[in-house]
Motif scaffolding. Structure first.
Motif, short mmCIF file in Angstrom:
data_model
loop_
_atom_site.label_atom_id
_atom_site.label_comp_id
_atom_site.label_asym_id
_atom_site.label_seq_id
_atom_site.Cartn_x
_atom_site.Cartn_y
_atom_site.Cartn_z
N ILE A 146 0.83 -1.21 0.00
CA ILE A 146 0.00 0.00 0.00
C ILE A 146 0.87 1.26 0.00
CG2 ILE A 146 -2.07 -1.06 0.99
CD1 ILE A 146 -1.12 0.14 3.71
N GLY A 147 1.99 1.18 -0.71
CA GLY A 147 2.74 2.40 -0.98
C GLY A 147 4.01 2.66 -0.18
N PHE A 148 4.28 1.84 0.82
CA PHE A 148 5.49 2.08 1.63
C PHE A 148 6.74 1.64 0.85
CE2 PHE A 148 4.34 3.59 5.86
CZ PHE A 148 2.97 3.51 5.77
N ALA A 157 16.11 1.58 6.51
CA ALA A 157 15.76 2.18 5.23
C ALA A 157 14.99 3.49 5.42
CB ALA A 157 14.92 1.20 4.41
N GLU A 158 15.12 4.37 4.45
CA GLU A 158 14.43 5.66 4.49
C GLU A 158 13.29 5.64 3.47
OE1 GLU A 158 13.00 8.43 5.79
OE2 GLU A 158 14.95 8.36 6.80
N ILE A 159 12.17 6.15 3.90
CA ILE A 159 11.00 6.16 3.03
C ILE A 159 11.22 7.19 1.90
CG2 ILE A 159 9.61 7.95 4.17
CD1 ILE A 159 8.18 4.54 3.78
N LEU A 160 10.78 6.87 0.69
CA LEU A 160 10.97 7.79 -0.43
C LEU A 160 9.81 8.79 -0.50
CD1 LEU A 160 12.10 5.29 -3.24
CD2 LEU A 160 13.52 6.58 -1.63
N ASP A 161 10.07 9.96 -1.06
CA ASP A 161 9.04 11.01 -1.12
C ASP A 161 7.77 10.53 -1.82
OD1 ASP A 161 10.62 12.72 0.20
OD2 ASP A 161 11.36 13.79 -1.59
N GLU A 162 7.96 9.71 -2.85
CA GLU A 162 6.79 9.27 -3.62
C GLU A 162 5.83 8.39 -2.82
OE1 GLU A 162 8.50 5.92 -6.47
OE2 GLU A 162 9.99 7.40 -5.94
N ALA A 163 6.30 7.90 -1.67
CA ALA A 163 5.45 7.02 -0.86
C ALA A 163 4.14 7.72 -0.48
CB ALA A 163 6.20 6.57 0.40
N GLU A 164 4.24 8.99 -0.16
CA GLU A 164 3.07 9.71 0.33
C GLU A 164 1.91 9.60 -0.67
OE1 GLU A 164 3.82 13.58 1.91
OE2 GLU A 164 1.69 14.08 1.93
N TYR A 165 2.22 9.88 -1.93
CA TYR A 165 1.20 9.82 -2.96
C TYR A 165 0.70 8.38 -3.14
CZ TYR A 165 -0.76 9.77 -7.67
OH TYR A 165 -1.58 9.57 -8.74
N TYR A 203 7.30 5.00 13.25
CA TYR A 203 7.57 5.77 12.03
C TYR A 203 6.54 5.41 10.95
CZ TYR A 203 10.74 8.05 8.61
OH TYR A 203 11.31 8.86 7.66
N THR A 204 6.23 4.12 10.82
CA THR A 204 5.18 3.69 9.89
C THR A 204 3.89 4.45 10.20
OG1 THR A 204 6.11 1.46 9.85
CG2 THR A 204 3.87 1.70 9.02
N ALA A 205 3.57 4.55 11.49
CA ALA A 205 2.31 5.17 11.90
C ALA A 205 2.26 6.64 11.49
CB ALA A 205 2.13 5.04 13.41
N THR A 206 3.36 7.37 11.67
CA THR A 206 3.30 8.79 11.36
C THR A 206 3.40 9.04 9.84
OG1 THR A 206 5.63 9.00 11.97
CG2 THR A 206 4.00 9.72 13.59
N ILE A 207 4.12 8.16 9.14
CA ILE A 207 4.15 8.29 7.67
C ILE A 207 2.73 8.09 7.13
CG2 ILE A 207 4.93 7.18 5.53
CD1 ILE A 207 7.50 6.43 7.19
N LEU A 208 2.06 7.08 7.64
CA LEU A 208 0.69 6.80 7.23
C LEU A 208 -0.24 7.96 7.58
CD1 LEU A 208 -1.35 4.66 6.17
CD2 LEU A 208 -1.57 3.86 8.52
N GLY A 209 -0.12 8.42 8.83
CA GLY A 209 -0.99 9.50 9.30
C GLY A 209 -0.81 10.77 8.47
N ALA A 210 0.46 11.07 8.14
CA ALA A 210 0.73 12.28 7.36
C ALA A 210 0.18 12.11 5.94
CB ALA A 210 2.22 12.56 7.34
N ALA A 211 0.38 10.93 5.35
CA ALA A 211 -0.08 10.71 3.98
C ALA A 211 -1.60 10.85 3.89
CB ALA A 211 0.36 9.34 3.48
#
Ligand code: ASP
Ligand code: MG
Length: 443
Positions: A146-148, A157-165, A203-211
């Motif tokens: 689902i985009g991660f 690993a660092e999440i890529l910018d495109e993950a958000e979209y 970190y997964t939680a806040t990446i998801l929340g922000a997206a």
């Protein structure tokens, strides 16, 4: 919409999963997106399992260790009375990976990430299945589906910018009442499993929340939120109602274990509040992490890091000459060793490094640019709070509180406006933190 993240101790057995499911159930109207860690201890166990497969000459040993892991999960599945074959395919896949390690005698960080990813896969599937059993329409999602998407820095690993979209797009097609998402794991562009670093489910939680631009991100753990000090060190540590994003980041960076250090980054721009809750104490109202907190300025909490090393570099000729500091930090950069604290005097520079890093190589390189002295078995203590740097006399208060008995080995102030950090010998840590807690937070 909210994100609810449950850590390993919150899903460690059937009983806790029932408690967690009730928490989720009572929030269904808020459309919770649930992120889970592996069952407590499972990620460590998986790492160990990979090592057994690598070092052992008898496959029976691998099999026994694997069976123990299966049993632990099957016990939970049985106690929750859900379908007992939900993990069968994943068990078989893990066993195949372990066979690969065993027969090829090859193990590296990429393979470790693959092995260590199973903990979250197991827990997400169990929790989703149980939610269905109690009547909440639910499905488990592997974060990488689902985009991660991340870079290929396996293990961290660092999440890529495109993950958000990509995450936002993926959720257009997710319609269950509750989706349960694996924390900690992702994939790179080559479709290989990566992990976000230990404790990375936050970190997964806040990446998801922000997206998804949610209203709130709840991090459910096993202590009463962020406290004035680690309650294992200071008996009368108290929980704090509110901290700022900056304070929370600094506390995590300087060793407070409640949050993964990168957790705050994704939500700052979007101004999404994070709430730290306690699965073991439902009456606790939570610590809120916000952009702006009530106008209190001054120390809020004490964080510490154990077993750090202090590296002192001495070069009477070159110091502060052009390029010296650059050369010095380049050595750390090239070897990918993060520096925590830095303190400089005219001819010395002191640097602290976390215990998890091997220092041999860095020392070899540093010897080329100066005289080196290393002190291990040290601890850093950080006093954190908005406005600390501007408070007159704060450093001298620290010095006089610690008195003659405790020697401050190094002090680092000013780099951040909201913290004051210093280093003491490991054996002085508990006494130092208690003295300071009493001085700054005592009744
Ligand atoms: N299960 C992973 C770990 O133990 C990630 C997490 O719990 O946040 O590090
Ligand atoms: Mg954690």
């Amino acid at each position: 919409m909210i994100v609810q993240k449950f850590g390993g101790t919150s899903v460690k057995d059937a009983n806790m999963i029932k408690i967690v499911s009730n928490i989720i159930k009572s929030n269904v109207k808020n459309e919770p997106k649930v992120v889970v860690s592996a069952l407590e201890g499972v990620t460590d166990y998986l790492k160990n399992l990979a090592n057994i497969a690598f070092f052992s000459n008898d496959y029976k040993e691998v099999k026994i260790a694997m069976d123990n892991l299966k049993e632990r999960h099957l016990k939970v599945i049985n106690e929750l009375q859900v379908e007992d074959n939900i993990l069968e395919k994943d068990f078989a896949e893990l066993e195949n990976v372990l066979k690969g390690i065993f027969y090829l005698k090859e193990l590296n960080q990429k393979i470790l990430d693959k092995v260590m990813s199973f903990g979250e896969i197991f827990s997400a599937k169990i929790v989703a299945e149980y939610l269905n059993r109690i009547g909440i329409k639910s499905k488990a999602y592997m974060a990488y589906d689902i985009g991660f998407i991340t870079d290929s820095n396996f293990g961290n690993a660092e999440i890529l910018d495109e993950a958000e979209y990509k995450i936002r797009e993926a959720f257009k097609y997710i319609h269950e009442d509750v989706s349960v998402i694996t924390g900690y794991i992702a994939k790179n562009k080559k479709n290989e499993i990566t992990t976000l670093g230990r404790g990375g489910s936050d970190y997964t939680a806040t990446i998801l929340g922000a997206a998804l631009n949610v209203e709130e991100i709840q991090i459910w753990t096993d202590v009463d939120g962020i406290m004035t000090a680690d309650p294992k060190i200071v008996k009368n540590a108290r929980s704090i109602d509110e901290v700022s994003y900056q304070e929370a980041s600094e506390l995590a960076f300087f060793g407070a274990k409640v949050l993964h250090p990168k957790t705050i980054l994704p939500v700052i721009k979007k101004n999404i509040p994070i709430k730290i809750m306690n699965t073991y104490n439902l009456s606790f109202k939570g610590t809120k992490i916000l952009n702006e907190t009530a106008n209190y300025r001054g120390p809020k909490s004490i964080a510490c890091k154990k077993e750090i090393s202090v590296i002192n570099v001495y070069n009477p000729n070159m110091f502060l000459t052009h390029g010296f500091l650059f050369e010095l930090f380049k050595i750390f950069e090239d070897l990918k060793i993060p520096v925590d604290l830095v303190s400089t005097s005219e001819v010395n520079i002191s640097i602290t490094v976390d215990k998890i890093y091997q220092l041999e190589e860095v020392i070899e390189e540093l010897k080329k640019i100066g005289y080196i002295d290393i002190k291990s078995k040290m601890s850093s203590i950080s006093l954190v709070g908005e406005g600390i740097a501007g408070l007159p006399g704060i450093a001298s208060r620290v010095f006089s509180t610690l008195g003659d008995r405790i020697n401050i080995e190094m002090i680092s102030a000013g780099a951040s406006k909201i913290s004051l950090s210093f280093v003491v010998k490991q054996c002085d840590l508990i006494e130092s933190v208690n003295l300071l807690h009493n001085e700054f937070f005592g009744e």
